[in-house]
Design a protein around this motif. Structure first.
Motif, PDB file in Angstrom:
ATOM      1  N   CYS A 100       0.815  -1.217   0.000  1.00  0.00           N
ATOM      2  CA  CYS A 100       0.000   0.000   0.000  1.00  0.00           C
ATOM      3  C   CYS A 100       0.848   1.267   0.000  1.00  0.00           C
ATOM      4  CB  CYS A 100      -0.939   0.008   1.211  1.00  0.00           C
ATOM      5  SG  CYS A 100      -2.367  -1.102   1.067  1.00  0.00           S
ATOM      6  N   MET A 159     -10.203   4.631  -3.919  1.00  0.00           N
ATOM      7  CA  MET A 159     -10.069   3.185  -3.819  1.00  0.00           C
ATOM      8  C   MET A 159      -9.892   2.547  -5.196  1.00  0.00           C
ATOM      9  SD  MET A 159     -12.720   2.260  -0.736  1.00  0.00           S
ATOM     10  CE  MET A 159     -12.188   0.556  -0.710  1.00  0.00           C
ATOM     11  N   CYS A 186      -5.647   2.676   1.394  1.00  0.00           N
ATOM     12  CA  CYS A 186      -5.335   1.318   0.946  1.00  0.00           C
ATOM     13  C   CYS A 186      -5.158   0.386   2.141  1.00  0.00           C
ATOM     14  CB  CYS A 186      -4.068   1.353   0.092  1.00  0.00           C
ATOM     15  SG  CYS A 186      -3.483  -0.277  -0.447  1.00  0.00           S
ATOM     16  N   TYR A 187      -4.307   0.765   3.072  1.00  0.00           N
ATOM     17  CA  TYR A 187      -4.014  -0.104   4.214  1.00  0.00           C
ATOM     18  C   TYR A 187      -5.229  -0.267   5.120  1.00  0.00           C
ATOM     19  CZ  TYR A 187      -1.695  -2.135   8.247  1.00  0.00           C
ATOM     20  OH  TYR A 187      -1.345  -2.973   9.281  1.00  0.00           O
ATOM     21  N   SER A 213      -8.584  -5.583  -3.739  1.00  0.00           N
ATOM     22  CA  SER A 213      -8.655  -4.131  -3.889  1.00  0.00           C
ATOM     23  C   SER A 213      -9.725  -3.751  -4.896  1.00  0.00           C
ATOM     24  CB  SER A 213      -7.290  -3.594  -4.335  1.00  0.00           C
ATOM     25  OG  SER A 213      -7.309  -2.188  -4.444  1.00  0.00           O
ATOM     26  N   THR A 256       1.129   2.959  -3.331  1.00  0.00           N
ATOM     27  CA  THR A 256      -0.069   3.376  -4.055  1.00  0.00           C
ATOM     28  C   THR A 256      -0.263   4.885  -3.944  1.00  0.00           C
ATOM     29  OG1 THR A 256      -1.527   3.058  -2.144  1.00  0.00           O
ATOM     30  CG2 THR A 256      -1.186   1.162  -3.606  1.00  0.00           C
ATOM     31  N   ASN A 285      -6.318   3.138  -6.337  1.00  0.00           N
ATOM     32  CA  ASN A 285      -5.401   2.179  -5.725  1.00  0.00           C
ATOM     33  C   ASN A 285      -5.499   0.816  -6.403  1.00  0.00           C
ATOM     34  OD1 ASN A 285      -4.355   3.978  -3.858  1.00  0.00           O
ATOM     35  ND2 ASN A 285      -5.779   3.402  -2.234  1.00  0.00           N
TER      36      ASN A 285
END
Length: 220
Positions: free
Chosen positions: A64, A207, A73-74, A95, A67, A210
């Motif tokens: 992550c 999102m 992300c995490y 993801s 990204t 990512n």
């Protein structure tokens, strides 16, 4: 720690049912999945299970960090660490599944706003919200198509063609989010409605961005 683990492609076919499970079950029941994934099997921090959990979460964090939106992300992927393990393919697909969930949530909320706030919106404002809803519906469809195409990636003799389709659809979904946001910049809309929609669209866009990063860096 090597975070660029690439499993042999011969094992990829076993991931198709896992992908469907992640998207259709784990993603739609994130709260219960989070509880299962986050709970240690016992209190001994030196057990293999806890060592593996630490490694898998470290893999998620390291992945992550590169990204566009690392914290988002995490925050969203960490709960699926035990399902993803250290597999770039499952990382990519999880993801993408979460991006689909965010897009669907945004689309559903905007649909409700159109129904319940219709009388309070001016005709121009209503047109902007309606256009945004159309953009979000398109994004939902494009991400859904991408998930389906990804599930068939290793069954195809032309993986490059399928990956090109996936990248095109996910990129188009991001463009749709931007188009939706731009509409609110060009037309005056009630502040509460605008802010609520923009927050959902921004989350979905980040999102999806990512997810596209992982797609672009997937070795297949």
């Amino acid at each position: 720690m090597d975070v660029n683990v690439v499993f042999p492609r011969s094992s990829a076919t076993m991931y198709y049912p896992v992908l469907l499970l992640l998207v259709l079950l784990s993603i739609s029941n994130s709260s219960s999945s989070a509880a299962v994934s986050s709970s240690p099997t016992n209190n001994d921090q030196n057990t293999p299970d806890n060592t593996q959990t630490y490694y898998y979460k470290s893999y998620i964090k390291s992945s992550c960090n590169t990204t566009t939106y690392p914290s988002i992300c995490y925050k969203n992927l960490n709960r699926y660490a035990l399902s993803i393990q250290a597999d770039p393919f499952l990382l990519c697909n999880t993801s993408l599944g979460l991006a689909f969930k965010a897009a669907r949530s945004a689309s559903s909320t905007v649909s409700k706003i159109l129904k319940h706030n219709s009388s309070s919106l001016t005709p121009p404002a209503k047109a902007v919200v309606r256009d945004c809803y159309g953009n979000l519906k398109d994004s939902v469809g494009q991400i859904k198509d991408s998930i389906s195409e990804m599930g068939n990636l290793y069954k195809s003799s032309d993986k490059d063609f399928k990956m090109s389709n996936i990248k095109t659809w996910v990129s188009a979904a991001i463009t749709n989010y931007n188009t939706c946001s731009d509409g609110f910049e060009e037309q005056s809309v009630d502040g509460d409605v605008r802010d609520k929609i923009n927050k959902l669209v921004l989350n979905a866009a980040r999102m999806t961005s990512n997810a596209l990063y992982f797609i672009n860096h997937l070795v297949y």
